[in-house]
Design a protein around this motif. Structure first.
Motif, mmCIF file in Angstrom:
data_model
loop_
_atom_site.group_PDB
_atom_site.id
_atom_site.type_symbol
_atom_site.label_atom_id
_atom_site.label_comp_id
_atom_site.label_asym_id
_atom_site.label_seq_id
_atom_site.Cartn_x
_atom_site.Cartn_y
_atom_site.Cartn_z
ATOM 1 N N PRO A 195 -1.256 1.819 -4.745
ATOM 2 C CA PRO A 195 -1.843 2.814 -3.838
ATOM 3 C C PRO A 195 -3.254 2.480 -3.383
ATOM 4 O O PRO A 195 -3.667 2.854 -2.281
ATOM 5 C CB PRO A 195 -1.814 4.107 -4.664
ATOM 6 C CG PRO A 195 -0.738 3.888 -5.683
ATOM 7 C CD PRO A 195 -0.788 2.427 -6.007
ATOM 8 N N GLU A 196 -4.001 1.770 -4.221
ATOM 9 C CA GLU A 196 -5.393 1.471 -3.891
ATOM 10 C C GLU A 196 -5.526 0.539 -2.687
ATOM 11 O O GLU A 196 -6.604 0.435 -2.096
ATOM 12 C CB GLU A 196 -6.100 0.873 -5.110
ATOM 13 C CG GLU A 196 -6.333 1.848 -6.246
ATOM 14 C CD GLU A 196 -5.079 2.101 -7.075
ATOM 15 O OE1 GLU A 196 -5.080 3.047 -7.879
ATOM 16 O OE2 GLU A 196 -4.081 1.359 -6.906
ATOM 17 N N GLU B 238 4.387 -0.775 -5.505
ATOM 18 C CA GLU B 238 3.368 0.028 -4.823
ATOM 19 C C GLU B 238 2.035 -0.081 -5.560
ATOM 20 O O GLU B 238 1.951 0.126 -6.765
ATOM 21 C CB GLU B 238 3.793 1.486 -4.759
ATOM 22 C CG GLU B 238 2.780 2.380 -4.053
ATOM 23 C CD GLU B 238 3.188 3.837 -4.048
ATOM 24 O OE1 GLU B 238 2.582 4.617 -3.281
ATOM 25 O OE2 GLU B 238 4.108 4.208 -4.808
ATOM 26 N N SER C 212 -4.195 1.127 0.106
ATOM 27 C CA SER C 212 -4.429 2.084 1.196
ATOM 28 C C SER C 212 -5.840 2.634 1.162
ATOM 29 O O SER C 212 -6.519 2.721 2.186
ATOM 30 C CB SER C 212 -3.416 3.235 1.121
ATOM 31 O OG SER C 212 -2.102 2.773 1.340
ATOM 32 N N THR C 213 -6.315 3.017 -0.017
ATOM 33 C CA THR C 213 -7.619 3.662 -0.100
ATOM 34 C C THR C 213 -8.768 2.675 0.063
ATOM 35 O O THR C 213 -9.828 3.028 0.590
ATOM 36 C CB THR C 213 -7.758 4.399 -1.440
ATOM 37 O OG1 THR C 213 -7.536 3.477 -2.522
ATOM 38 C CG2 THR C 213 -6.742 5.526 -1.541
ATOM 39 N N GLY D 67 0.823 -1.189 0.000
ATOM 40 C CA GLY D 67 0.000 0.000 0.000
ATOM 41 C C GLY D 67 0.862 1.246 0.000
ATOM 42 O O GLY D 67 2.066 1.199 0.275
ATOM 43 N N ALA D 68 0.249 2.392 -0.291
ATOM 44 C CA ALA D 68 1.003 3.646 -0.392
ATOM 45 C C ALA D 68 1.654 4.024 0.931
ATOM 46 O O ALA D 68 2.777 4.542 0.965
ATOM 47 C CB ALA D 68 0.083 4.762 -0.862
ATOM 48 N N ARG D 69 0.991 3.752 2.045
ATOM 49 C CA ARG D 69 1.531 4.145 3.344
ATOM 50 C C ARG D 69 2.718 3.264 3.732
ATOM 51 O O ARG D 69 3.720 3.751 4.260
ATOM 52 C CB ARG D 69 0.434 4.081 4.403
ATOM 53 C CG ARG D 69 -0.727 5.025 4.107
ATOM 54 C CD ARG D 69 -1.836 4.934 5.141
ATOM 55 N NE ARG D 69 -2.949 5.813 4.798
ATOM 56 C CZ ARG D 69 -4.007 6.018 5.568
ATOM 57 N NH1 ARG D 69 -4.115 5.387 6.732
ATOM 58 N NH2 ARG D 69 -4.964 6.840 5.183
ATOM 59 N N ARG E 99 5.671 4.150 1.503
ATOM 60 C CA ARG E 99 6.280 5.382 2.015
ATOM 61 C C ARG E 99 7.291 5.069 3.116
ATOM 62 O O ARG E 99 8.423 5.567 3.105
ATOM 63 C CB ARG E 99 5.177 6.294 2.558
ATOM 64 C CG ARG E 99 5.638 7.495 3.368
ATOM 65 C CD ARG E 99 4.525 7.958 4.307
ATOM 66 N NE ARG E 99 4.187 6.930 5.292
ATOM 67 C CZ ARG E 99 3.067 6.943 6.020
ATOM 68 N NH1 ARG E 99 2.175 7.906 5.852
ATOM 69 N NH2 ARG E 99 2.836 5.979 6.900
#
Length: 384
Positions: free
Chosen positions: A291-292, A289, A294-295, A241-243, A246
């Motif tokens: 990102p989705e 990564e 995370s969302t 995930g994006a977090r 990171r």
């Protein structure tokens, strides 16, 4: 004189083929999809040639007995070949748009062009969303269950989200394939208890945590096999995930590895991971990564406040071969409707017949189901 219709038909066929390729590539999972059993995400198409709504994927486990040596008698002491079955059921996934003549309708060709990008993007997003939901969900009693419910445009529930009981059953059966935080000691057969052991200080995604997950994959029984790239090297891939991604980028070991050891091929900033975003590589693990995650998952009701001190917890997925499977009974196919409201409101649509599962196999009791090619890694999911 009769008109030749071949050109119009040919244009539509070219559009169909290109559409399917772009649809998969834009999902973000394309490099790890393939028909081979060695792929991370196994794609199956048998239902296009056979009737029915379910395809069965056979799973064969390795031989692990010591065998007979010397003059020992093998007859009657043969090893049983472990074989399991993972069913994938397919169903229709469709969407469309209508464009009235009063706004932008000109010809059929223009209508295809007008709807093409919107439908392609929708199909790509839907595939990615469904993959992530099933990745994040448990497997129980031989069934893959999404972490978040799947609904249609009218709000009707198509597939119900996993319950706490589903997660507990899965956690109890997958102790060798679930990592809560940065230590195996955080494990609990009660899923909520394991998540509550994840804190925002010690349990961020790091290279050390990823390497631990890799060792778990190698030690898991049955093993989680790495996949091979074209150069013959073996890797695992971790979808992050994006977090979590990171936090991984800020890990000192990762920074040092990218600065001191990663090849640049003489292109300076152009291929330096400290300046350019993209996949990371460390210890035979490719970090990608998504990102989705995370969302869709980290902020969902299950994970939003599940960690120590009510922090968000983010799942990440260390995958080897046969982690997920997608079965197509019909590839994405464009359709037109030229008769609505006396042809005043023509429509363009896409339809496909597919199913997605986290590949799994039962081990003894029907409810004791293991995910096949994946270690799920729960890390701190605190937002920015």
């Amino acid at each position: 004189m009769a008109e030749v219709a071949l050109a119009s038909a040919s244009e539509k066929q070219v559009w169909v083929t290109k559409y399917f390729q772009e649809y998969i590539r834009e999902s973000g999972f394309k490099p790890y999809m393939g028909k081979s059993s060695m792929s991370v995400i196994n794609t199956r198409y048998e239902l296009q040639e056979e009737g029915g709504k379910t395809i069965n994927i056979p799973l064969i486990t390795r031989l692990s007995a010591s065998g007979m040596r010397g003059a020992g008698i093998l007859d009657g002491n043969e090893e049983q070949l472990g074989n399991f079955n993972c069913p994938v059921s397919v169903d229709w996934v469709r969407n469309g748009v209508r464009v009235p003549k009063s706004t932008s309708y000109k010809t059929e060709v223009d209508l295809w062009a007008a709807g093409r990008d919107m439908l392609r993007n929708w199909a790509s997003d839907t595939l990615r969303t469904d993959l992530i939901k099933f990745m994040a969900g448990p497997v129980a009693a031989g069934v893959s269950i999404p972490a978040v419910g799947i609904f249609d445009s009218l709000g009707n529930t198509i597939t119900t989200a996993a319950t706490a009981a589903n997660y507990n059953t899965w956690s109890a059966a997958n102790a060798d394939r679930i990592l809560y935080g940065n230590a195996t000691a955080n494990y609990s057969a009660t899923h909520a208890t394991g998540l509550a052991n994840v804190d925002s200080t010690n349990d961020k995604l790091t290279t050390a945590t990823a390497s631990l997950a890799k060792r778990m994959a190698k030690a898991a029984d049955p093993h989680i096999r790495p996949f091979k790239l074209e150069d013959g090297r073996e890797y695992y891939v971790m979808f992050c995930g994006a977090r979590s991604f990171r936090d991984l980028k800020l890990d000192t070991t990762m920074i040092n590895a990218n600065r001191d050891a990663r090849a640049r091929e003489g292109k300076a900033m152009g291929e330096n991971p400290l300046f350019q975003d993209g996949d990371l590589l460390y210890d035979g693990i490719i970090f990608r990564e998504i990102p989705e995650i995370s969302t869709l998952i980290t902020t969902s009701s299950i994970f939003a406040t599940a960690g120590n001190g009510s922090i968000s917890v983010e799942p990440n997925y260390l995958c080897g071969q046969q982690a997920m499977a997608i079965a197509w009974g019909q590839e994405p196919t464009p359709r037109t409707d030229m008769v609505k409201d006396y042809t005043f409101r023509p429509g363009v649509a896409t339809e496909e017949l597919r199913g997605i599962v986290k590949v799994n196999f039962a081990t003894g009791a029907a409810a004791a189901t293991k995910q096949h090619g994946m270690v799920t890694v729960y890390c701190s999911g605190v937002g920015d």
